[in-house]
Design a protein around this motif. Structure first.
Motif, mmCIF file in Angstrom:
data_model
loop_
_atom_site.group_PDB
_atom_site.id
_atom_site.type_symbol
_atom_site.label_atom_id
_atom_site.label_comp_id
_atom_site.label_asym_id
_atom_site.label_seq_id
_atom_site.Cartn_x
_atom_site.Cartn_y
_atom_site.Cartn_z
ATOM 1 N N THR A 155 0.898 -1.202 0.163
ATOM 2 C CA THR A 155 -0.105 -0.106 0.190
ATOM 3 C C THR A 155 0.831 1.297 0.133
ATOM 4 O O THR A 155 2.096 1.100 0.455
ATOM 5 C CB THR A 155 -0.909 -0.055 1.288
ATOM 6 O OG1 THR A 155 -0.100 0.221 2.474
ATOM 7 C CG2 THR A 155 -1.682 -1.060 1.510
ATOM 8 N N LYS A 156 0.093 2.427 -0.375
ATOM 9 C CA LYS A 156 0.768 3.729 -0.176
ATOM 10 C C LYS A 156 -0.218 4.601 0.158
ATOM 11 O O LYS A 156 -1.422 4.791 -0.324
ATOM 12 C CB LYS A 156 1.239 4.027 -1.347
ATOM 13 C CG LYS A 156 2.072 5.344 -1.532
ATOM 14 C CD LYS A 156 2.799 5.583 -2.945
ATOM 15 C CE LYS A 156 3.766 6.504 -3.011
ATOM 16 N NZ LYS A 156 4.416 7.150 -4.274
ATOM 17 N N ALA B 92 -1.744 9.614 -6.314
ATOM 18 C CA ALA B 92 -2.088 8.615 -6.795
ATOM 19 C C ALA B 92 -2.404 8.435 -8.310
ATOM 20 O O ALA B 92 -2.059 7.557 -9.049
ATOM 21 C CB ALA B 92 -3.410 8.220 -6.042
ATOM 22 N N GLU C 42 0.923 8.141 -10.068
ATOM 23 C CA GLU C 42 1.442 6.510 -10.013
ATOM 24 C C GLU C 42 0.947 5.801 -11.066
ATOM 25 O O GLU C 42 1.421 4.974 -11.585
ATOM 26 C CB GLU C 42 1.216 6.110 -8.540
ATOM 27 C CG GLU C 42 2.151 4.818 -8.653
ATOM 28 C CD GLU C 42 3.013 4.568 -7.199
ATOM 29 O OE1 GLU C 42 3.385 3.600 -6.778
ATOM 30 O OE2 GLU C 42 3.190 5.579 -6.484
ATOM 31 N N ILE C 43 -0.608 6.144 -11.188
ATOM 32 C CA ILE C 43 -1.162 5.403 -12.229
ATOM 33 C C ILE C 43 -0.618 5.494 -13.524
ATOM 34 O O ILE C 43 -0.236 4.693 -14.228
ATOM 35 C CB ILE C 43 -2.838 5.476 -12.490
ATOM 36 C CG1 ILE C 43 -3.400 5.118 -11.114
ATOM 37 C CG2 ILE C 43 -3.348 5.054 -13.595
ATOM 38 C CD1 ILE C 43 -4.896 5.635 -11.046
ATOM 39 N N THR D 82 0.070 -0.575 -10.598
ATOM 40 C CA THR D 82 -1.065 0.271 -9.802
ATOM 41 C C THR D 82 -2.310 -0.764 -9.852
ATOM 42 O O THR D 82 -3.042 -0.650 -10.952
ATOM 43 C CB THR D 82 -1.225 1.636 -10.023
ATOM 44 O OG1 THR D 82 -0.075 2.318 -10.413
ATOM 45 C CG2 THR D 82 -2.348 2.350 -9.114
ATOM 46 N N SER E 134 -4.915 -0.588 -7.275
ATOM 47 C CA SER E 134 -6.072 -0.187 -6.955
ATOM 48 C C SER E 134 -5.763 1.394 -6.441
ATOM 49 O O SER E 134 -4.773 1.649 -5.588
ATOM 50 C CB SER E 134 -6.588 -0.935 -5.857
ATOM 51 O OG SER E 134 -7.651 -0.351 -5.002
ATOM 52 N N VAL E 135 -6.796 2.194 -6.575
ATOM 53 C CA VAL E 135 -6.906 3.493 -6.237
ATOM 54 C C VAL E 135 -8.223 3.764 -5.615
ATOM 55 O O VAL E 135 -9.246 3.918 -6.511
ATOM 56 C CB VAL E 135 -6.614 4.563 -7.163
ATOM 57 C CG1 VAL E 135 -6.755 6.147 -6.425
ATOM 58 C CG2 VAL E 135 -5.046 4.437 -7.254
ATOM 59 N N ALA F 287 -6.322 9.568 -0.813
ATOM 60 C CA ALA F 287 -6.333 8.450 -1.534
ATOM 61 C C ALA F 287 -5.580 7.377 -0.864
ATOM 62 O O ALA F 287 -4.410 7.622 -0.148
ATOM 63 C CB ALA F 287 -6.082 8.347 -3.196
ATOM 64 N N LEU G 185 -3.710 3.713 -2.149
ATOM 65 C CA LEU G 185 -3.188 2.996 -3.450
ATOM 66 C C LEU G 185 -2.778 1.646 -2.969
ATOM 67 O O LEU G 185 -2.153 1.559 -1.857
ATOM 68 C CB LEU G 185 -2.179 3.694 -4.206
ATOM 69 C CG LEU G 185 -1.244 3.348 -5.290
ATOM 70 C CD1 LEU G 185 -1.036 4.159 -6.158
ATOM 71 C CD2 LEU G 185 -0.286 2.534 -5.113
ATOM 72 N N ARG H 97 -0.413 -1.478 -4.619
ATOM 73 C CA ARG H 97 0.672 -1.826 -5.741
ATOM 74 C C ARG H 97 0.935 -3.288 -5.682
ATOM 75 O O ARG H 97 0.794 -3.920 -4.949
ATOM 76 C CB ARG H 97 1.936 -1.175 -5.802
ATOM 77 C CG ARG H 97 2.762 -1.652 -4.747
ATOM 78 C CD ARG H 97 4.060 -1.084 -5.164
ATOM 79 N NE ARG H 97 4.453 0.496 -4.842
ATOM 80 C CZ ARG H 97 4.724 0.977 -3.933
ATOM 81 N NH1 ARG H 97 5.150 0.271 -2.655
ATOM 82 N NH2 ARG H 97 5.143 2.366 -3.659
#
Length: 466
Positions: free
Chosen positions: A115-116, A136, A139-140, A156, A158-159, A178, A180, A182
């Protein structure tokens, strides 16, 4: 054409639990006031057996962090140290993320869901453990562009927008929040080994080296390599091959990571953790991504040097369990591995094949001069000359020994290449920030995946046995 990730059943394999007591801390996720699903990676969810989750179930697992079946019972924040802009920092670790699950894909690779922006951990220091929605979105875009260009990168996965107002010095604030998730081939960093060396935990260092060799297998060292049967030496050889390939893939992509600290270097050679990244507007070795990189330490043209330096820190750490000679021998292979990877990856993106490495070196030199003289970025150059088309002068001469790769994808007949320059990134974000319009982002992701399809299957990541 590029093969899609193979569908797979859900196969949990929480191997990190065997190391958890001395490598991680058990943590809890933040309790967010809102959970709005904004991005779900339909290209990769089926590759790890999660395509059948409803959106509600998805939010439960990747927004509220309800454990996946037979997986990690509680999130684990990893402990590590690292050199940050070449200053050693023992006060770091997962400060706004954790490892949430581990599972196998169809080829059998062990992948992490990490996660982030998931909240505070023992390593958050003075930060809030959160991620901005803009971060986020960036990063996508970074991971989708890199994947399309054949870079071995985290995905990526999920956001989810989380409904908090965050204060940031580098964004207009308050700004949206958000979390995120990964999908990544390990989160074991060079800095993970540095921490164990600094603390004198030799037994744990040996256990971690064996874990990496068993979990992320690769080819054996060269036959004439000294100490080639030593676990630390084998790991060092694999890391050198993998990270030399990563350095080359950045250069061919025209990508500037921005923060190549040793805690951002994954021993599997997979790129991850995207902050101030940029793509080159034109070929310029001095171009930097991070506004705080005042000396240009991680400028575009210095990225191979930076990655090689970080590998030196891995060798220093591994000296606690291995004699220096085998580690130095592995470290010194970086130049040859990097040259081979540059030749392989450059020819792949240009769409040519069939010549030796000397010819590839000449081609790369001619291409760089063509870009500098024409003030071209890599995206424009590779698109214009795909398969050797449109070349003249020195570039045409350098291309003469090569054969074009067959390619009739309609992408190559378009008006121009897909790119990821900062103006477009900001425009995609502005549509979200000002109108809550996500369509430009989704359209860009679809366009990048079409480009990846046109480029075809990328060279296999170096140093992997699976």
């Amino acid at each position: 054409m590029r093969a899609e990730p193979q569908p797979a059943p859900y196969r949990p394999d929480p191997r990190l639990l065997a190391l958890a007591d001395w490598l991680t801390d058990r943590v809890e996720s933040a309790d967010f006031p809102m959970h709005e699903l904004r991005f779900r990676n339909r290209r990769w969810d089926g590759a790890v057996g999660l395509a059948d989750l409803s959106d509600e179930q998805w939010i439960g697992h990747f927004g509220k962090f309800e454990p996946l079946p037979e997986n990690l019972p509680q999130p684990l924040a990893q402990r590590y140290h690292g050199h940050q802009f070449r200053v050693y920092n023992p006060e770091i670790g997962d400060g706004r993320g954790f490892t949430f699950a581990q599972l196998r894909d169809a080829p059998g690779r062990l992948l992490d869901l990490g996660t982030k922006g998931s909240g505070l951990t023992p390593y958050s220091r003075t930060a809030d453990g959160r991620l901005t929605l803009k971060g986020a979105v960036r990063e996508i875009l970074a991971t989708e562009m890199l994947e399309a260009l054949g870079v071995y990168t985290s995905k990526t996965f999920s956001v989810i927008e989380t409904g908090e107002a965050l204060e940031r010095g580098d964004e207009p604030s308050p700004t949206r929040s958000a979390v995120l998730v990964r999908l990544s081939h390990s989160h074991i960093r060079i800095g993970t080994f540095q921490r164990l060396a600094a603390l004198g935990e030799s037994d744990h260092m040996r256990a971690l080296a064996e874990y990496c060799l068993e979990t992320y297998p690769g080819p054996p060292p060269p036959e004439d390599a000294p100490g080639r049967d030593e676990p630390a030496a084998r790991l060092m050889h694999q890391a050198v091959e993998r990270l030399a390939d990563l350095a080359a893939s950045y250069m061919v992509a025209g990508f500037v990571h921005g923060v190549l600290n040793s805690d951002n270097m994954n021993v599997t050679g997979e790129s991850f953790d995207y902050g101030p990244w940029r793509w080159l507007p034109q070929w310029d070795p001095a171009f930097t991504a991070a506004y705080f990189d005042h000396g240009g330490l991680y400028a575009f043209g210095r990225q191979p040097e930076a990655i090689h330096w970080n590998l030196g820190q891995l060798a220093i750490a591994l000296r606690t369990i291995c004699e220096p000679e085998p580690l130095v021998a592995a470290f010194n292979r970086f130049g040859d591995c990097y040259s081979a990877a540059m030749a392989r990856r450059f020819c792949w993106r240009l769409g040519v094949t069939g010549a030796d490495r000397d010819c590839a070196v000449a081609l790369i030199g001619a291409a760089e001069r063509t870009m500098r003289e024409g003030k071209l970025g890599p995206d424009a150059f590779f698109f214009a000359h795909r398969g050797g088309r449109g070349a003249s002068g020195e570039l045409a001469q350098a291309l003469a020994p090569f054969q074009p790769v067959p390619g009739d994808h309609p992408y190559w007949d378009g008006a121009g290449p897909q790119a990821m320059l900062i103006d477009e990134v900001e425009a995609i974000w502005a549509a979200i920030a000002e109108r809550d319009d996500w369509q430009p982002l989704y359209d860009k992701v679809a366009a990048l995946r079409r480009m990846g399809d046109a480029l075809g299957e990328p060279p296999a990541p170096a140093g992997h046995g699976n």
